[in-house]
Design a protein around this motif. Structure first.
Motif, short mmCIF file in Angstrom:
data_model
loop_
_atom_site.label_atom_id
_atom_site.label_comp_id
_atom_site.label_asym_id
_atom_site.label_seq_id
_atom_site.Cartn_x
_atom_site.Cartn_y
_atom_site.Cartn_z
N GLU A 15 0.81 -1.23 0.00
CA GLU A 15 0.00 0.00 0.00
C GLU A 15 0.84 1.28 0.00
O GLU A 15 0.34 2.34 -0.39
N ASP A 16 2.09 1.20 0.43
CA ASP A 16 2.96 2.38 0.38
C ASP A 16 3.80 2.41 -0.89
O ASP A 16 4.76 3.19 -0.99
N CYS A 17 3.46 1.56 -1.86
CA CYS A 17 4.26 1.42 -3.08
C CYS A 17 3.49 1.81 -4.33
O CYS A 17 3.83 1.38 -5.44
N LEU A 18 2.46 2.61 -4.18
CA LEU A 18 1.66 3.01 -5.33
C LEU A 18 2.39 4.06 -6.17
O LEU A 18 3.19 4.85 -5.65
N GLY A 19 2.08 4.08 -7.45
CA GLY A 19 2.60 5.11 -8.33
C GLY A 19 4.11 5.10 -8.44
O GLY A 19 4.74 4.04 -8.53
N ALA A 20 4.71 6.27 -8.43
CA ALA A 20 6.15 6.40 -8.62
C ALA A 20 6.95 5.70 -7.54
O ALA A 20 8.13 5.38 -7.73
N ALA A 21 6.34 5.45 -6.38
CA ALA A 21 7.05 4.79 -5.28
C ALA A 21 7.27 3.31 -5.54
O ALA A 21 8.08 2.66 -4.86
#
Length: 568
Positions: A178-184
């Motif tokens: 969940e903390d890895c969405l998008g550019a992350a």
């Protein structure tokens, strides 16, 4: 049994075997060898087959295709259809009912929220998802309740089995990512190297571009599976060494994609340690033309982007002449024998979707010369290389390091020289070429060359999502971490409009007609993609490895939970 006989028998189901009953972990270790080493285990962040298949030991979809190309449920209770009410009558929604006994390998239950999150992860514009075309046309994904998910499309979708279906569209755990969405996404190394999954195995150690070790998932839904306690998944080397390690020395149990001449494989198999397994699916070896400029003189981040068109491959006569000069019959004979078929199609299977275009099968050196001459490309100084307006017909041709592919490169370079084209050959280690490192200049997605050669395929038998990979905007670029499926940076409003029509067409004959037209737009009409050989899938297994069922429509390791050790 020779490779020729095996390919003939595969169509009749000759590869099916019945696994013996075994307790979880009772058969010890199984050793798998891929000559291309996985570089990441998050399926969504790599379009390399070796990464997708390695990840399939851990990550699973809601449904997948079996060895007969039949869609079967995995994490869902059934495959939604119009008949069972899972697909709405207006074809705008598909509703999946999830099994209520599925646990993640950390012991927590899989829920509809994980499914919703998986779509959000791949559909994020900045996430660099390699398989975003599987979610083409998705307007919304909703958790109806804990075990029900509804996908809503932006228009009627007669074939709604892109999202969450097949090895290229698995479910990932929301709590982990969940903390890895998008550019992350690309910076979540721990998560991408060791995803929590629902499959039969868990990652215990991952050394990128080298070796992965897996252990049996103690929370796997079948208490008697997998039979193997551990998997050693070794990557790297070459096809010759991989095939020999199974067929001659018995050091490994399974070798993937043994891309060698048939007589070499047949000779190895005579050692008695293993056997060749093979079948035809959707795998096509082809040349991709780069429509953008890969020149190193451009600033980093601008090479091979749509901001800079290619200086001569944007000319259709040049692309067509390059295709006309190739002898596909000879390539097939040299590289694959009975394990290959010359083809002019990107979608070469199933037969109902294959165009009847055969014009490229006849080599035409003189015609290619005349075409270039007519387009203004002449050899004015007699050095053997054509030029126009100060631009030389000189290109870089790259592919992965592989004996067959280097033979192909040498032959094609010779044919191109005969029509006045200068060619520099480049080959790159397959683990790097098909890797996912956005910092590497050598990935096939980044495409820092004029033309490149490789093969890939699609899950199942319907090419809709596969053809959608060439939609405008799907090209790899810096702001998607160089992930994307539109490798040659092709863009056509007409093509995209036909894709939309295909997505909304239910009548089988019309679907086939549209798919063939899309195929021809990429190949026969424009030669943006130059198909070469429809390849059979050829791998090798140990005589002591039971339960293996070669599946050319999904991950080759799709049923590893059923593999067992047998007496040799």
């Amino acid at each position: 049994m020779t490779l020729k006989t095996l390919l003939a028998g595969a169509a009749a189901g000759a590869l099916l075997t019945s696994p013996a009953a075994a307790e979880r972990g009772s058969d010890g270790e199984v050793r798998i060898l891929y000559h291309q080493a996985p570089s990441i285990l998050n399926t969504y962040l790599s379009s390399g087959t070796k990464d997708v298949q390695a990840a399939s030991l851990v990550l699973e979809p809601l449904a997948r295709y079996d060895e007969t190309a039949t869609l079967v449920p995995y994490l869902a209770t059934e495959v939604p259809t119009l008949e069972n009410g899972g697909v709405s009558e207006d074809l705008t929604t598909i509703t999946w009912s999830l099994r209520d006994d599925i646990l993640w390998s950390d012991g927590t239950p899989m829920t509809a929220e994980d499914v919703v999150f998986s779509a959000a992860f791949c559909m994020s514009p900045e996430g660099g998802c390699s398989w975003r075309s599987n979610y083409d046309g998705v307007a919304d994904v909703t958790a109806v309740d804990e075990h029900t998910v509804r996908v809503t499309f932006d228009a009627p979708k007669p074939f709604p089995y892109g999202p969450f279906v097949g090895a290229q569209a698995p479910i990932i755990q929301k709590a982990q990512f969940e903390d890895c969405l998008g550019a992350a996404a690309v910076s979540c190394t721990e998560e991408n190297f060791a995803p929590i999954g629902t499959g039969p195995f868990v990652v215990t150690d991952f050394r990128p571009n080298d070796v992965i070790t897996f252990a049996a998932n103690e929370n796997y839904r079948d208490p008697e599976k997998p039979a193997f306690a551990t998997v050693t998944f070794k990557g790297g080397g070459d096809e010759m060494a991989a095939a020999r390690a199974v067929l001659e020395t018995g050091e490994y149990d399974y070798a993937w994609n043994t891309q060698l001449a048939p007589d070499v494989l047949d000779q190895m198999a005579q050692s008695g340690e293993g056997e060749i397994i093979a079948a035809f699916g959707t795998l096509v070896e082809r040349i991709e033309m780069n429509l953008t400029d890969p020149s190193p003189d451009l600033p980093e981040g601008e090479r091979s982007t749509v901001a800079h068109p290619h200086p001569f491959l944007t000319e259709e006569p040049v692309r067509r002449a390059l295709s006309m000069a190739i002898d596909r019959e000879l390539l097939t004979e040299v590289g694959y024998g009975q394990a290959g078929r010359p083809t002019c199609n990107l979608v070469a299977a199933p037969e109902s979707f294959a165009s009847d275009n055969t014009a490229c099968l006849e080599q035409d050196i003189e015609g290619a010369r005349a075409l270039l001459e007519e387009a203004g490309w002449t050899d004015s100084d007699g050095d053997g290389v054509r030029e126009k307006d100060g631009e030389r017909l000189s290109l870089v041709f790259q592919t992965s390091t592989n004996a067959v592919r280097q033979d192909f490169q040498a032959l094609i370079k010779q044919w191109w020289s005969e029509i006045g084209v200068e060619t520099e050959l480049r080959n790159i280690d397959g683990s790097v070429f098909f890797g996912a490192d956005p910092a590497s200049p050598d990935t096939f997605q980044k495409f820092y060359a004029d033309v490149e050669m490789y093969a890939n395929l699609f899950d199942g038998t319907d090419p809709q999502s596969y053809l959608a990979r060439y939609r405008c905007g799907e090209e790899p670029k810096p702001d998607t971490q160089w992930q994307g499926t539109n490798i040659n940076r092709f863009c056509s409003e007409e093509y995209d409009a036909l894709l939309d029509e295909l997505a909304q067409t239910a009548e089988p004959a019309r679907r086939q007609e549209i798919a063939k037209t899309l195929n021809d737009m990429l190949t026969a009409d424009s030669m943006v993609i130059v198909p070469l050989v429809h390849r059979g899938r050829v791998s090798a297994k140990s005589n002591t490895l039971g339960g293996v069922v070669l599946n050319v429509w999904d991950s080759e390791l799709w049923n590893i939970a059923d593999w067992t050790r047998e007496e040799g």
